[in-house]
Design a protein around this motif. Structure first.
Motif, PDB file in Angstrom:
ATOM      1  N   GLY A  49       0.813  -1.213   0.000  1.00  0.00           N
ATOM      2  CA  GLY A  49       0.000   0.000   0.000  1.00  0.00           C
ATOM      3  C   GLY A  49       0.844   1.259   0.000  1.00  0.00           C
ATOM      4  O   GLY A  49       0.565   2.218  -0.751  1.00  0.00           O
ATOM      5  N   LEU A  50       1.895   1.275   0.837  1.00  0.00           N
ATOM      6  CA  LEU A  50       2.776   2.443   0.878  1.00  0.00           C
ATOM      7  C   LEU A  50       3.530   2.628  -0.439  1.00  0.00           C
ATOM      8  O   LEU A  50       3.737   3.757  -0.910  1.00  0.00           O
ATOM      9  CB  LEU A  50       3.770   2.299   2.034  1.00  0.00           C
ATOM     10  N   LEU A  51       3.933   1.503  -1.039  1.00  0.00           N
ATOM     11  CA  LEU A  51       4.668   1.575  -2.304  1.00  0.00           C
ATOM     12  C   LEU A  51       3.800   2.204  -3.394  1.00  0.00           C
ATOM     13  O   LEU A  51       4.240   3.126  -4.103  1.00  0.00           O
ATOM     14  CB  LEU A  51       5.119   0.177  -2.720  1.00  0.00           C
ATOM     15  N   LEU A  52       2.574   1.727  -3.531  1.00  0.00           N
ATOM     16  CA  LEU A  52       1.688   2.267  -4.567  1.00  0.00           C
ATOM     17  C   LEU A  52       1.328   3.723  -4.279  1.00  0.00           C
ATOM     18  O   LEU A  52       1.180   4.530  -5.210  1.00  0.00           O
ATOM     19  CB  LEU A  52       0.421   1.410  -4.663  1.00  0.00           C
ATOM     20  N   ALA A  53       1.177   4.049  -2.995  1.00  0.00           N
ATOM     21  CA  ALA A  53       0.855   5.438  -2.649  1.00  0.00           C
ATOM     22  C   ALA A  53       1.997   6.366  -3.044  1.00  0.00           C
ATOM     23  O   ALA A  53       1.773   7.457  -3.624  1.00  0.00           O
ATOM     24  CB  ALA A  53       0.571   5.543  -1.146  1.00  0.00           C
ATOM     25  N   GLU A  54       3.229   5.992  -2.764  1.00  0.00           N
ATOM     26  CA  GLU A  54       4.376   6.828  -3.119  1.00  0.00           C
ATOM     27  C   GLU A  54       4.526   6.942  -4.638  1.00  0.00           C
ATOM     28  O   GLU A  54       4.810   8.024  -5.164  1.00  0.00           O
ATOM     29  CB  GLU A  54       5.652   6.253  -2.501  1.00  0.00           C
ATOM     30  N   MET A  55       4.332   5.838  -5.335  1.00  0.00           N
ATOM     31  CA  MET A  55       4.457   5.880  -6.792  1.00  0.00           C
ATOM     32  C   MET A  55       3.381   6.778  -7.403  1.00  0.00           C
ATOM     33  O   MET A  55       3.641   7.495  -8.388  1.00  0.00           O
ATOM     34  CB  MET A  55       4.355   4.467  -7.370  1.00  0.00           C
ATOM     35  N   THR A  56       2.188   6.763  -6.815  1.00  0.00           N
ATOM     36  CA  THR A  56       1.113   7.636  -7.315  1.00  0.00           C
ATOM     37  C   THR A  56       1.463   9.104  -7.097  1.00  0.00           C
ATOM     38  O   THR A  56       1.231   9.956  -7.978  1.00  0.00           O
ATOM     39  CB  THR A  56      -0.207   7.293  -6.592  1.00  0.00           C
ATOM     40  N   VAL A  57       2.030   9.416  -5.924  1.00  0.00           N
ATOM     41  CA  VAL A  57       2.435  10.800  -5.641  1.00  0.00           C
ATOM     42  C   VAL A  57       3.547  11.235  -6.588  1.00  0.00           C
ATOM     43  O   VAL A  57       3.531  12.355  -7.134  1.00  0.00           O
ATOM     44  CB  VAL A  57       2.883  10.931  -4.175  1.00  0.00           C
ATOM     45  N   PHE A  58       4.530  10.367  -6.802  1.00  0.00           N
ATOM     46  CA  PHE A  58       5.635  10.696  -7.715  1.00  0.00           C
ATOM     47  C   PHE A  58       5.112  10.948  -9.123  1.00  0.00           C
ATOM     48  O   PHE A  58       5.617  11.823  -9.847  1.00  0.00           O
ATOM     49  CB  PHE A  58       6.659   9.563  -7.744  1.00  0.00           C
ATOM     50  N   HIS A  59       4.092  10.173  -9.508  1.00  0.00           N
ATOM     51  CA  HIS A  59       3.514  10.321 -10.846  1.00  0.00           C
ATOM     52  C   HIS A  59       2.791  11.661 -10.984  1.00  0.00           C
ATOM     53  O   HIS A  59       2.775  12.269 -12.064  1.00  0.00           O
ATOM     54  CB  HIS A  59       2.548   9.165 -11.106  1.00  0.00           C
ATOM     55  N   ALA A  60       2.186  12.115  -9.885  1.00  0.00           N
ATOM     56  CA  ALA A  60       1.405  13.359  -9.929  1.00  0.00           C
ATOM     57  C   ALA A  60       2.280  14.594  -9.907  1.00  0.00           C
ATOM     58  O   ALA A  60       1.838  15.681 -10.331  1.00  0.00           O
ATOM     59  CB  ALA A  60       0.414  13.391  -8.770  1.00  0.00           C
ATOM     60  N   ILE A  61       3.496  14.458  -9.375  1.00  0.00           N
ATOM     61  CA  ILE A  61       4.386  15.620  -9.257  1.00  0.00           C
ATOM     62  C   ILE A  61       5.344  15.650 -10.456  1.00  0.00           C
ATOM     63  O   ILE A  61       5.993  14.650 -10.778  1.00  0.00           O
ATOM     64  CB  ILE A  61       5.194  15.551  -7.954  1.00  0.00           C
ATOM     65  N   ASN A  62       5.418  16.764 -11.079  1.00  0.00           N
ATOM     66  CA  ASN A  62       6.323  16.913 -12.229  1.00  0.00           C
ATOM     67  C   ASN A  62       7.758  17.108 -11.747  1.00  0.00           C
ATOM     68  O   ASN A  62       8.022  17.792 -10.754  1.00  0.00           O
ATOM     69  CB  ASN A  62       5.904  18.122 -13.077  1.00  0.00           C
ATOM     70  N   GLY A  63       8.683  16.499 -12.464  1.00  0.00           N
ATOM     71  CA  GLY A  63      10.090  16.680 -12.151  1.00  0.00           C
ATOM     72  C   GLY A  63      10.551  15.747 -11.038  1.00  0.00           C
ATOM     73  O   GLY A  63       9.775  14.984 -10.449  1.00  0.00           O
ATOM     74  N   VAL A  64      11.856  15.784 -10.774  1.00  0.00           N
ATOM     75  CA  VAL A  64      12.476  14.963  -9.738  1.00  0.00           C
ATOM     76  C   VAL A  64      12.905  15.870  -8.587  1.00  0.00           C
ATOM     77  O   VAL A  64      13.604  16.863  -8.809  1.00  0.00           O
ATOM     78  CB  VAL A  64      13.695  14.195 -10.295  1.00  0.00           C
TER      79      VAL A  64
END
Length: 259
Positions: free
Chosen positions: A74-89
């Protein structure tokens, strides 16, 4: 039959491999938006297989165990979703990724969940089949049914028990230090054990005081060979009151030789 130790080791390796794969997917999601779409089916599938191994539909599987097992996914998918929503690194994303990977590797939530399902050592011991000997069971029975408070031989215990069958055993009845063995009713013993009274005999132990008596339960054939019990119950009371046999020597009537 599967070896539990090997199963646990396999779970460890699979868990470690899953953590490394999750860390790789999380890192990839920092740089490409395709990582979430490509990784999600594999992550959910792997988590589903893992949960099936603990059989969450069983009543004895706590909900907390299932939740703990699914927490890393659950935490992994949540972080990946947030990373996907934010532009850039951003460096915060890298830190979050490292926290997930390090925390999962160190805490091992799935391993903790499996351990929570295993009964404690004391419970295992209680559930394990008993391997007591017939002598141990005889001593235990005497303590609970005869030597207990209000029993036929209150305050006594059995020592040096020998069991050769349901109606073939002997032992020494021992009282507390400085106290004589009470007069134990053979009738009561017969009722407790469902053994005929004529098969039960209680007499003195050669060379010992009144704090120890000899108990013999035997059929007529065996009883006849037990000279100590035979003398104490059949001969001494009638012919030589108070006498006991201290030693028996065997020999030949033809040669006169003694063993």
């Amino acid at each position: 039959m599967l070896n539990p130790a090997k199963i646990d080791k396999a779970r460890d390796w699979i868990g470690r491999a899953g953590t490394l794969a999750g860390a790789a997917a999380l890192t990839a999601s920092l740089y490409t938006s395709q990582a979430l779409a490509l990784s999600t089916p594999w992550i959910i599938g792997a988590a589903g297989l893992g949960v099936l191994s603990i059989r969450p539909w069983r009543k004895d599987t706590p909900g907390a165990v299932t939740a703990l097992y699914l927490a890393p996914t659950g935490l992994l998918l949540a972080e990946m979703t947030v990373f996907h929503a934010i532009n850039g690194v951003h460096w915060q994303e890298a830190v979050a990724a490292m926290i997930w990977a390090g925390g999962t590797w160190w805490a091992r939530p799935s391993r903790v969940a499996v351990l929570m399902m295993k009964p404690p050592a004391a419970e295992k011991a209680a559930l394990a089949p008993r391997t007591t000997s017939p002598e141990d069971r005889l001593v235990e029975f005497w303590a609970k049914a005869v030597g207990c408070e209000g029993g036929a031989g209150e305050g006594t215990r059995l020592e040096r028990a020998e069991v050769n069958g349901p109606h073939e055993f002997r032992a020494e009845i021992v009282a507390r230090q400085g106290i004589a063995v009470p007069d134990i009713s053979i009738t009561k013993l017969s009722a407790l054990t469902n053994i005929p009274t004529e098969m039960i005999s209680i007499g003195p132990v050669p060379g010992c005081g009144a704090g120890r008596k000899h108990l013999t339960v035997s059929s007529g054939q065996t009883a006849a060979t037990d000279m100590y019990a035979l003398w104490a119950t059949q001969v001494a009371p009638k012919a030589m009151p108070g006498s006991v046999i201290r030693n028996i020597r065997h020999g030949s009537t033809k040669t006169g030789e003694l063993a």
